[in-house]
Design a protein around this motif. Sequence first.
Motif, PDB file in Angstrom:
ATOM      1  N   HIS A 166       0.833  -1.205   0.000  1.00 17.88           N
ATOM      2  CA  HIS A 166       0.000   0.000   0.000  1.00 17.88           C
ATOM      3  C   HIS A 166       0.871   1.260   0.000  1.00 17.88           C
ATOM      4  N   ASN A 167       1.838   1.288  -0.887  1.00 16.77           N
ATOM      5  CA  ASN A 167       2.826   2.366  -0.906  1.00 16.77           C
ATOM      6  C   ASN A 167       2.644   3.316  -2.090  1.00 16.77           C
TER       7      ASN A 167
ATOM      8  N   LEU B 106       5.023  10.475  -4.329  1.00 18.16           N
ATOM      9  CA  LEU B 106       5.999  11.496  -3.924  1.00 18.16           C
ATOM     10  C   LEU B 106       7.279  11.389  -4.749  1.00 18.16           C
ATOM     11  N   GLN B 107       7.732  10.161  -4.992  1.00 16.08           N
ATOM     12  CA  GLN B 107       8.934   9.965  -5.799  1.00 16.08           C
ATOM     13  C   GLN B 107       8.758  10.531  -7.199  1.00 16.08           C
ATOM     14  N   ASN B 108       7.658  10.170  -7.844  1.00 12.95           N
ATOM     15  CA  ASN B 108       7.439  10.561  -9.233  1.00 12.95           C
ATOM     16  C   ASN B 108       7.122  12.044  -9.388  1.00 12.95           C
ATOM     17  N   ALA B 109       6.343  12.609  -8.486  1.00 10.41           N
ATOM     18  CA  ALA B 109       5.897  13.988  -8.641  1.00 10.41           C
ATOM     19  C   ALA B 109       6.936  15.000  -8.184  1.00 10.41           C
TER      20      ALA B 109
ATOM     21  N   ASP C  48      13.908   7.960   1.132  1.00  4.22           N
ATOM     22  CA  ASP C  48      13.651   9.383   1.362  1.00  4.22           C
ATOM     23  C   ASP C  48      12.172   9.708   1.157  1.00  4.22           C
ATOM     24  N   ALA C  49      11.577   9.141   0.129  1.00  2.59           N
ATOM     25  CA  ALA C  49      10.154   9.376  -0.130  1.00  2.59           C
ATOM     26  C   ALA C  49       9.301   8.764   0.979  1.00  2.59           C
ATOM     27  N   ALA C  50       9.688   7.586   1.469  1.00  4.86           N
ATOM     28  CA  ALA C  50       8.948   6.952   2.564  1.00  4.86           C
ATOM     29  C   ALA C  50       9.036   7.797   3.827  1.00  4.86           C
TER      30      ALA C  50
ATOM     31  N   LEU D  32      -1.592   8.531  -7.755  1.00  8.63           N
ATOM     32  CA  LEU D  32      -0.651   8.334  -8.852  1.00  8.63           C
ATOM     33  C   LEU D  32      -0.268   9.670  -9.452  1.00  8.63           C
ATOM     34  N   VAL D  33       0.578   9.617 -10.464  1.00  7.50           N
ATOM     35  CA  VAL D  33       1.090  10.821 -11.116  1.00  7.50           C
ATOM     36  C   VAL D  33       0.867  10.708 -12.613  1.00  7.50           C
ATOM     37  N   CYS D  34       0.467  11.814 -13.208  1.00  6.38           N
ATOM     38  CA  CYS D  34       0.397  11.922 -14.662  1.00  6.38           C
ATOM     39  C   CYS D  34       1.488  12.904 -15.066  1.00  6.38           C
ATOM     40  N   LYS D  35       2.485  12.400 -15.757  1.00  5.47           N
ATOM     41  CA  LYS D  35       3.626  13.232 -16.136  1.00  5.47           C
ATOM     42  C   LYS D  35       3.735  13.247 -17.651  1.00  5.47           C
ATOM     43  N   ASP D  36       3.520  14.411 -18.236  1.00  9.64           N
ATOM     44  CA  ASP D  36       3.576  14.582 -19.695  1.00  9.64           C
ATOM     45  C   ASP D  36       2.754  13.507 -20.408  1.00  9.64           C
ATOM     46  N   CYS D  37       1.493  13.389 -20.011  1.00 10.51           N
ATOM     47  CA  CYS D  37       0.514  12.506 -20.654  1.00 10.51           C
ATOM     48  C   CYS D  37       0.728  11.018 -20.328  1.00 10.51           C
TER      49      CYS D  37
END
Length: 164
Positions: A37-38, A44-47, A55-57, A135-140
């Motif tokens: 469940h991370n 946080l890592q992706n965005a 570090d993100a954890a 989640l993250v949406c990065k450049d589509c």
Amino acid sequence: KVEKVNVAPKPKVKAEKAEPKVEEPKVIVLDEKGDNHNCTVKMLQNAFGIEKYEDAAQQAINLWNRKRGYGVKTLPILESFAPGKVLGKKVEKVEATNAYLAIGGGTITRKMNLTSFSRKFKKGTFVILVSRHALVCKDCELLNAVMGEYGPKNALVEHAWEVK
């Protein structure tokens, strides 16, 4: 024939007071292995461009009091994003709805699904909350879009922010 042997009772030795044992603090290694469940950590890592999972954890613990192996409720995330700045980066709320003309006049407003969101917002980095997932949406491109039976394409966007 069994012989009886006299066994003298052992002399009582006065027990010295033992010093209390001080336990060493447990060091929890914040790695990805075994951390269920991370999705918020990966978000946080992706965005925010955090390279190491540890570090993100740690940031997830600091921001939302996340416990290892458990997810984060939506409310703490909303509260941390409300001021408009997270981890030193500006975050701006994005309206993730589609408006349709209704028969007989007026408009109908509905939430976007992830596919229509990624088509509309082609450039930039966006943090997205859907039901029970972040989640993250990065450049589509949808990053960490692993979800249940309905799949990532049909999930409705509950909240979205652009990271600048």
